[in-house]
Design an enzyme around this catalytic site. Structure first.
Site, PDB file in Angstrom:
ATOM      1  N   GLN A  15       0.827  -1.329  -0.057  1.00 46.44           N
ATOM      2  CA  GLN A  15      -0.063  -0.279  -0.091  1.00 46.44           C
ATOM      3  C   GLN A  15       0.826   1.289  -0.077  1.00 46.44           C
ATOM      4  O   GLN A  15       1.539   1.525   1.064  1.00 46.44           O
ATOM      5  CB  GLN A  15      -1.080   0.072   1.086  1.00 46.44           C
ATOM      6  CG  GLN A  15      -1.653   1.075   1.197  1.00 46.44           C
ATOM      7  CD  GLN A  15      -2.482   1.081   2.553  1.00 46.44           C
ATOM      8  OE1 GLN A  15      -2.204   0.602   3.442  1.00 46.44           O
ATOM      9  NE2 GLN A  15      -3.490   1.640   2.754  1.00 46.44           N
ATOM     10  N   GLU A  75      -5.745   8.671  16.998  1.00 48.54           N
ATOM     11  CA  GLU A  75      -6.260  10.153  17.244  1.00 48.54           C
ATOM     12  C   GLU A  75      -7.157  10.413  16.021  1.00 48.54           C
ATOM     13  O   GLU A  75      -8.103  11.125  16.171  1.00 48.54           O
ATOM     14  CB  GLU A  75      -5.220  11.208  17.225  1.00 48.54           C
ATOM     15  CG  GLU A  75      -3.888  11.150  18.353  1.00 48.54           C
ATOM     16  CD  GLU A  75      -3.312   9.758  18.464  1.00 48.54           C
ATOM     17  OE1 GLU A  75      -2.514   9.644  19.738  1.00 48.54           O
ATOM     18  OE2 GLU A  75      -2.963   9.192  17.602  1.00 48.54           O
ATOM     19  N   SER A 101       4.395  -1.608   4.545  1.00 48.70           N
ATOM     20  CA  SER A 101       4.669  -3.051   4.814  1.00 48.70           C
ATOM     21  C   SER A 101       4.733  -3.636   3.578  1.00 48.70           C
ATOM     22  O   SER A 101       4.104  -3.547   2.559  1.00 48.70           O
ATOM     23  CB  SER A 101       3.381  -3.664   5.795  1.00 48.70           C
ATOM     24  OG  SER A 101       3.333  -2.850   6.832  1.00 48.70           O
ATOM     25  N   SER A 115       0.773   6.465   2.688  1.00 44.08           N
ATOM     26  CA  SER A 115       1.551   7.583   3.714  1.00 44.08           C
ATOM     27  C   SER A 115       2.941   8.031   3.116  1.00 44.08           C
ATOM     28  O   SER A 115       3.435   7.396   2.242  1.00 44.08           O
ATOM     29  CB  SER A 115       1.612   6.886   5.031  1.00 44.08           C
ATOM     30  OG  SER A 115       0.811   6.449   5.680  1.00 44.08           O
ATOM     31  N   GLU A 166      -9.358  -1.800   5.274  1.00 42.70           N
ATOM     32  CA  GLU A 166      -8.014  -1.923   6.343  1.00 42.70           C
ATOM     33  C   GLU A 166      -8.341  -1.951   7.699  1.00 42.70           C
ATOM     34  O   GLU A 166      -7.855  -2.865   8.300  1.00 42.70           O
ATOM     35  CB  GLU A 166      -7.378  -0.753   5.827  1.00 42.70           C
ATOM     36  CG  GLU A 166      -5.859  -0.807   6.590  1.00 42.70           C
ATOM     37  CD  GLU A 166      -4.784   0.396   6.293  1.00 42.70           C
ATOM     38  OE1 GLU A 166      -3.619   0.036   6.698  1.00 42.70           O
ATOM     39  OE2 GLU A 166      -5.184   1.297   5.893  1.00 42.70           O
TER      40      GLU A 166
END
Length: 397
Positions: A114, A367, A151, A117, A234
């Site tokens: 993936q 968060e 990952s 990020s 996910e």
């Protein structure tokens, strides 16, 4: 078309076992036959490994095959493909994309990662800066940028990728979703060593990577909507994993309590009881969430499950280290290695304690997930966002 029943499904499973006895059939050949029989993921359409059956009937298939000693597709190794890439391709892919990618994905012949990020776009993922520019002549997209915390990038053949295709639009609107060949020229994978000693994560540099337009998933500029499908799946796949009673992180703690009575104290007993009950509640809630999925795509409720998963893993692994006293401080091996998959409960107590620290970061930080639950589940007013309507290129960075 009449919906398939559980009895009909069992008959199909037994026909598969009779034609391909697990003890006498090559593992890959068996898995291919299972996929072609529609028994891979029964709720998928016919021709794509399924039968258009209710999702709840998958448990019937899995139990019958497990009892017969049939091989599985090693879901831990291909979890990103199964839990994130596949449902997104099913929801947004063309027929050609579905037939090209879903079969080798489920078989484990092609591992997925993936590419979401970035160093400057983690919790605020929509602020991502990786650029994809379309060539006028070929229609291909040329991608440049950097992704992080990836990952399985070191073993992956394909990646789900989001990139900015129009910096003049607000950040959520100028994103497009792609399927990226991890073996393409310009893709560089570097390991990121973790506190556990392993390099399960990676950073990925994309330099002039060419992606054909046929590997675009969804419409140009609609990548955020596609990505939300991925992200909701996910969180369900991380927080809603099917485990047996007293399974997962609570299992080794309960075993240590039973096997080593000399470690017991009243205070530790109370904490273990509380966490055991919480773990069981979370397991049953996960079962209910999976039943709700029968009705359609996952919603924001999966964020709540993932929040609970992270908190419980950290609290339970902390209790285990404390229960084991000095033995809990032991660590078997800090050798740098790049594992093929993730095992949250593998190895010993020290590993579990350290690895659990990442559970509140990966798959969406706790968060951010609290905000999602507050706004989309509880209906509370959203936080003020003064950058929502600004063009991405005008944002402060």
């Amino acid at each position: 078309m009449t919906a398939i029943t559980a009895d009909q499904l069992l008959a199909r499973v037994r026909g598969l076992l009779a034609a391909h006895p697990p003890a006498d059939t090559d593992r890959t050949d068996f898995l291919r036959a299972r996929f072609d029989a529609g028994l891979a993921w029964v709720h998928y359409p016919e021709g794509l490994g399924g039968l258009g059956a209710p999702r709840s009937l998958q448990a019937v298939v899995d139990a019958e095959l497990e009892a017969a000693g049939a091989p599985d597709n090693d879901p831990r190794r291909i979890g990103i493909g199964l839990g994130m890439a596949a449902p997104t391709i099913l929801a947004y892919g063309t027929e050609e994309q579905k037939h090209r990618f879903l079969r080798p994905l489920w078989l484990g012949e092609e591992v997925w990662c993936q590419l979401f990020s970035e160093p400057g776009a983690g919790s605020d993922l929509a602020a991502l800066g990786t650029r994809a520019v379309r060539e006028t002549d070929s229609g291909d997209w040329i991608v440049n940028g950097q992704k992080v915390w990836t990952s399985s990038a070191h073993t992956a053949r394909w990646a789900i990728l989001i990139a900015r295709t129009d910096p003049a639009l607000p950040k959520h609107q100028g994103i497009t979703y792609f399927l990226c060949d991890m073996h393409a020229p310009g893709v560089e994978v570097r390991p990121l060593r973790q506190i556990t000693g392993e390099a399960e994560f990676n950073e990925v540099f994309l330099t002039g990577v060419r992606i054909p337009d046929t590997h675009r998933l969804g419409a140009v500029g609609e990548g955020w909507a596609v990505a939300r499908t991925t992200l909701m799946n996910e969180r369900v796949s991380i927080g809603g994993m099917r485990i047996p009673r007293e399974g997962g992180m609570i299992a080794p703690v309960a075993a240590a309590w039973r096997d080593r009575p000399e470690l017991r104290t009243h205070a530790l007993h109370q904490r273990l009881l509380e966490l055991w009950v919480e773990a069981e509640v979370a397991r049953l809630t996960g079962e209910r969430l999976r039943q709700q999925l029968v009705a359609g795509q996952p919603g924001p409720e999966g964020s709540g499950m993932k929040l609970t998963f992270a908190r419980l893993n950290q609290e339970i692994s902390g209790l285990e280290v404390e229960l084991l006293a000095e033995d809990g401080l032991l660590y078997d091996d800090w050798t740098m290695r790049r594992p093929d998959g993730v095992d949250f409960t593998g190895r010993e107590a020290g590993y579990r304690y350290l690895r659990a620290k990442g559970n509140s970061i990966e798959g969406g930080t706790s968060e951010i997930l609290l905000n999602i639950v507050a706004e989309r589940v509880l209906g509370l007013p959203p936080e003020p966002r003064d950058d929502k309507d600004l063009a991405w290129k005008d944002l402060a960075r």
